[in-house]
Design an enzyme around this catalytic site. Sequence first.
Site, PDB file in Angstrom:
ATOM      1  N   GLY A  98       1.072  -9.852   9.463  1.00  0.00           N
ATOM      2  CA  GLY A  98       0.554 -11.051   8.826  1.00  0.00           C
ATOM      3  C   GLY A  98      -0.243 -11.987   9.698  1.00  0.00           C
TER       4      GLY A  98
ATOM      5  N   ILE B 258      -0.708   4.503   1.018  1.00  0.00           N
ATOM      6  CA  ILE B 258      -1.882   5.271   1.410  1.00  0.00           C
ATOM      7  C   ILE B 258      -1.455   6.718   1.702  1.00  0.00           C
ATOM      8  CG2 ILE B 258      -3.815   5.395   3.032  1.00  0.00           C
ATOM      9  CD1 ILE B 258      -3.855   2.845   1.354  1.00  0.00           C
TER      10      ILE B 258
ATOM     11  N   ILE C 154       5.561  -5.180  13.581  1.00  0.00           N
ATOM     12  CA  ILE C 154       6.300  -4.315  12.689  1.00  0.00           C
ATOM     13  C   ILE C 154       5.337  -3.404  11.918  1.00  0.00           C
ATOM     14  CG2 ILE C 154       8.188  -5.952  12.370  1.00  0.00           C
ATOM     15  CD1 ILE C 154       6.962  -6.743   9.668  1.00  0.00           C
TER      16      ILE C 154
ATOM     17  N   ASN D 127       0.831  -1.201   0.000  1.00  0.00           N
ATOM     18  CA  ASN D 127       0.000   0.000   0.000  1.00  0.00           C
ATOM     19  C   ASN D 127       0.862   1.246   0.000  1.00  0.00           C
ATOM     20  OD1 ASN D 127      -0.131   1.684   2.695  1.00  0.00           O
ATOM     21  ND2 ASN D 127       0.108  -0.452   3.341  1.00  0.00           N
TER      22      ASN D 127
ATOM     23  N   LYS E 145       6.284   2.580  17.816  1.00  0.00           N
ATOM     24  CA  LYS E 145       6.032   1.608  16.749  1.00  0.00           C
ATOM     25  C   LYS E 145       7.221   1.548  15.810  1.00  0.00           C
ATOM     26  CE  LYS E 145       2.794  -0.095  13.436  1.00  0.00           C
ATOM     27  NZ  LYS E 145       1.428  -0.007  12.930  1.00  0.00           N
TER      28      LYS E 145
ATOM     29  N   CYS F 177       8.798   7.927   9.999  1.00  0.00           N
ATOM     30  CA  CYS F 177       8.793   9.119   9.162  1.00  0.00           C
ATOM     31  C   CYS F 177      10.157   9.783   9.271  1.00  0.00           C
ATOM     32  CB  CYS F 177       7.709  10.088   9.617  1.00  0.00           C
ATOM     33  SG  CYS F 177       7.958  10.661  11.294  1.00  0.00           S
TER      34      CYS F 177
HETATM   35  C1  LIG Z   1      -3.621  -0.014   4.345  1.00  0.00           C
HETATM   36  C2  LIG Z   1      -2.719   0.113   5.532  1.00  0.00           C
HETATM   37  C3  LIG Z   1      -2.657   1.326   6.240  1.00  0.00           C
HETATM   38  C4  LIG Z   1      -1.812   1.465   7.335  1.00  0.00           C
HETATM   39  N1  LIG Z   1      -1.777   2.655   8.000  1.00  0.00           N
HETATM   40  C5  LIG Z   1      -0.977   2.782   9.092  1.00  0.00           C
HETATM   41  C6  LIG Z   1      -0.955   3.989   9.851  1.00  0.00           C
HETATM   42  O1  LIG Z   1      -1.695   4.942   9.571  1.00  0.00           O
HETATM   43  N2  LIG Z   1      -0.128   4.069  10.923  1.00  0.00           N
HETATM   44  C7  LIG Z   1       0.682   3.026  11.309  1.00  0.00           C
HETATM   45  O2  LIG Z   1       1.398   3.147  12.297  1.00  0.00           O
HETATM   46  N3  LIG Z   1       0.667   1.866  10.619  1.00  0.00           N
HETATM   47  C8  LIG Z   1      -0.128   1.720   9.523  1.00  0.00           C
HETATM   48  N4  LIG Z   1      -0.147   0.529   8.828  1.00  0.00           N
HETATM   49  C9  LIG Z   1       0.707  -0.603   9.275  1.00  0.00           C
HETATM   50  C10 LIG Z   1      -0.082  -1.587  10.130  1.00  0.00           C
HETATM   51  O3  LIG Z   1      -0.525  -0.970  11.325  1.00  0.00           O
HETATM   52  C11 LIG Z   1       0.760  -2.830  10.478  1.00  0.00           C
HETATM   53  O4  LIG Z   1       1.903  -2.396  11.167  1.00  0.00           O
HETATM   54  C12 LIG Z   1       1.197  -3.639   9.267  1.00  0.00           C
HETATM   55  O5  LIG Z   1       0.213  -3.612   8.276  1.00  0.00           O
HETATM   56  C13 LIG Z   1       1.538  -5.094   9.589  1.00  0.00           C
HETATM   57  O6  LIG Z   1       0.413  -5.810  10.057  1.00  0.00           O
HETATM   58  P1  LIG Z   1      -0.550  -6.728   9.124  1.00  0.00           P
HETATM   59  O7  LIG Z   1       0.342  -7.595   8.291  1.00  0.00           O
HETATM   60  O8  LIG Z   1      -1.411  -7.483  10.067  1.00  0.00           O
HETATM   61  O9  LIG Z   1      -1.321  -5.786   8.269  1.00  0.00           O
HETATM   62  C14 LIG Z   1      -0.999   0.369   7.738  1.00  0.00           C
HETATM   63  C15 LIG Z   1      -1.079  -0.843   7.043  1.00  0.00           C
HETATM   64  C16 LIG Z   1      -1.915  -0.993   5.946  1.00  0.00           C
HETATM   65  C17 LIG Z   1      -1.979  -2.306   5.226  1.00  0.00           C
END
Ligand SMILES: Cc1cc2nc3c(=O)[nH]c(=O)nc-3n(C[C@H](O)[C@H](O)[C@H](O)COP(=O)(O)O)c2cc1C
Lengths: 288, 275
Positions: free
Chosen positions: A244, A72, A191, A70, A165, A131
């Site tokens: 994941g 975003i 992560i 992504n 984080k 960031c």
């Molecule tokens: C579409 C999307 C948007 C995300 N937006 C943020 C965010 O705004 N702030 C943040 O700290 N992490 C953001 N993340 C990261 C997730 O919080 C997470 O750390 C990461 O996706 C790994 O977990 P998962 O594999 O279960 O998705 C985002 C992840 C995805 C997929």
Amino acid sequence: MSVNFCGVELAHEVVNASGTFDPLAARRTFGEVAFTDFPFSAHVTKTITVAARQGNRPPRLWEAPTSLINSIGLPNKGIDRWLEEDYPELRKLPVPLIVNVMGFDTDELLKLVGVVTGLEDVVAIELNVSCPNVETGTIIGSDPDECARTVDAVRGLTTLPLIVKLTPNATDPAAVAIAASEAGADAISMINTLRGLALDPATLEPWLGGGTGGVSGPGVRAVALAQTASVCAAVSIPIIGMGGVDSGASANEFLAVGATLVAVGTASFTDPMAGSRIAGELAGLRQL
Amino acid sequence: MSDSRPIAPFGRRSVSIVETRSLGLYQVIKVQDDAAPLVRPGQFHMLSTTVGWGGETGGRPWLGRAISFLSTDGAGGIEFLVDGVGPGTHRLSSLKSGDQLDLVGPLGNGFPEVGSSDQTKPCLVAGGIGLAPILALSQRLELDGVEHDLILGFRNAEFAGAARDWPNASVSTDDGSVGEQGTVIAPLTRALDSGSRTVYACGPPLMLEAVRALCDETNTPAWFAMEAPMACGFGACFGCAVETKDGIVRLCVDGPVLSGSVLAGISSTGRVDAQ
Ligand SMILES: Cc1cc2nc3c(=O)[nH]c(=O)nc-3n(C[C@H](O)[C@H](O)[C@H](O)COP(=O)(O)O)c2cc1C
Ligand SMILES: Cc1cc2nc3c(=O)[nH]c(=O)nc-3n(C[C@H](O)[C@H](O)[C@H](O)COP(=O)(O)OP(=O)(O)OC[C@H]3O[C@@H](n4cnc5c(N)ncnc54)[C@H](O)[C@@H]3O)c2cc1C
Ligand code: FES
């Protein structure tokens, strides 16, 4: 199974990953049940910045094998409108709030933490450090010294637990975690997404509007688990493990390497109630 | 924005395919979904197959696919119309009666309610697979006794086979092999001249943009069912961003139906046009 996280009692170990579950949009779609049966034991907000952000230009999504890339770009309404419009609604959730913030410089971070710390129902603050420091250009979360300075700058402002984080795009996440912990962080979550590139099959140019993107989903789980294990071994503060997780079994792996909580992100996209299912499966496994 | 939208059951559920058939080059799959008898034309579901989703060659499809509905019997019998353009829609097209489908929905806002007392005659315009929500709306208007124009555009005769069950539609094809040759713009212009007043459109971005520009020029109120790549369909991922005059919106919760008045232009939000 109820769990104590930094002094806060949570109904179970599964929270949402920041930016992957919007309770207000879910309520528009699924009705009040999205609140009353909220799938997670705490709600972690999407990253909030000082100024409103539109986010990146589309396209923002690329589907890769068992993973999602992504770009975003952290769209959000900015802290003032969040406080006015979203916070009063989010407070109606039956679970406590963890507010995720990102500052592009120390002043911004001070403002964000200063505002959030006084809010009722907010039980912790998560610092998104993926960031760049606008002065040095270094990604704060990839450098132990930068990260320590950041935590140090806001530590005195709040008695709420501070969660840092971590980004997996650091040479040595454990070193960053140690620095954060020594500077006074109360917990680590990890992560964030892994940097990834998707190419337009027709032109072989970057597909995503933001150029590169962040990879999430089951495809990153092994990386997330290894990094979580090494950070758990390096620091004594609690860890929120993620990357994941899509089942009780995969959540249990993060707990097995030492995490206190598990966050679910991308799995909610295919099933809005994935969090409840995973918490249920996990409870079943932990009773055995 | 209508928030009286039909509400979806929370979570993903499994339903059985009760019938499949082809319609032109598209595939119709009918499910029985007792959990959500009410759906509004223009709403959509996120679909995936219970078996054979993820882990195929190339590892896709993996996320759900957004699909509008073609018709509903109001009692949970819902038909989807699928255009096989890639791994997800090909897998959905291969489903047979008795197979299981996982779905989340109904999602999104859907077309605004058209009252039979409205003075403005609706004009429904579809191009290609944009057919599904437009035919769903046409079905609803017929049930409500609302007279309307129905204009359908296709690439060629093979695709236009999908229009066979709607004899009153005016059909055009790019190659002129069936109906009028050309785009939907000529029949739409005539309909507007003869008193059609509110336009409801769905189709490929190029067609939608032409319809939008015409409606803008002629001060015709218009509603567009749009597409954007979607990962979740319920506002969780912020992936389905679409630019409007009011800023970027999430198409899955703020749309997929947007008023022409908020659109400065319609372009493809993916890089390769699926049409
Ligand atoms: C579409 C999307 C948007 C995300 N937006 C943020 C965010 O705004 N702030 C943040 O700290 N992490 C953001 N993340 C990261 C997730 O919080 C997470 O750390 C990461 O996706 C790994 O977990 P998962 O594999 O279960 O998705 C985002 C992840 C995805 C997929
Ligand atoms: C609200 C809404 C309603 C819809 N209704 C219908 C309907 O009723 N019937 C119907 O048939 N379709 C409908 N669609 C379109 C449908 O969702 C897409 O055609 C489908 O998701 C394509 O998936 P696929 O796996 O078949 O093809 P993909 O391979 O995903 O190809 C589709 C397009 O996606 C892009 N793409 C290619 N590879 C990737 C990748 N790895 N990651 C991300 N993007 C990629 C390209 O632009 C490609 O042309 C609707 C879409 C929306 C948003
Ligand atoms: S598809 Fe996820 S927010 Fe719209």
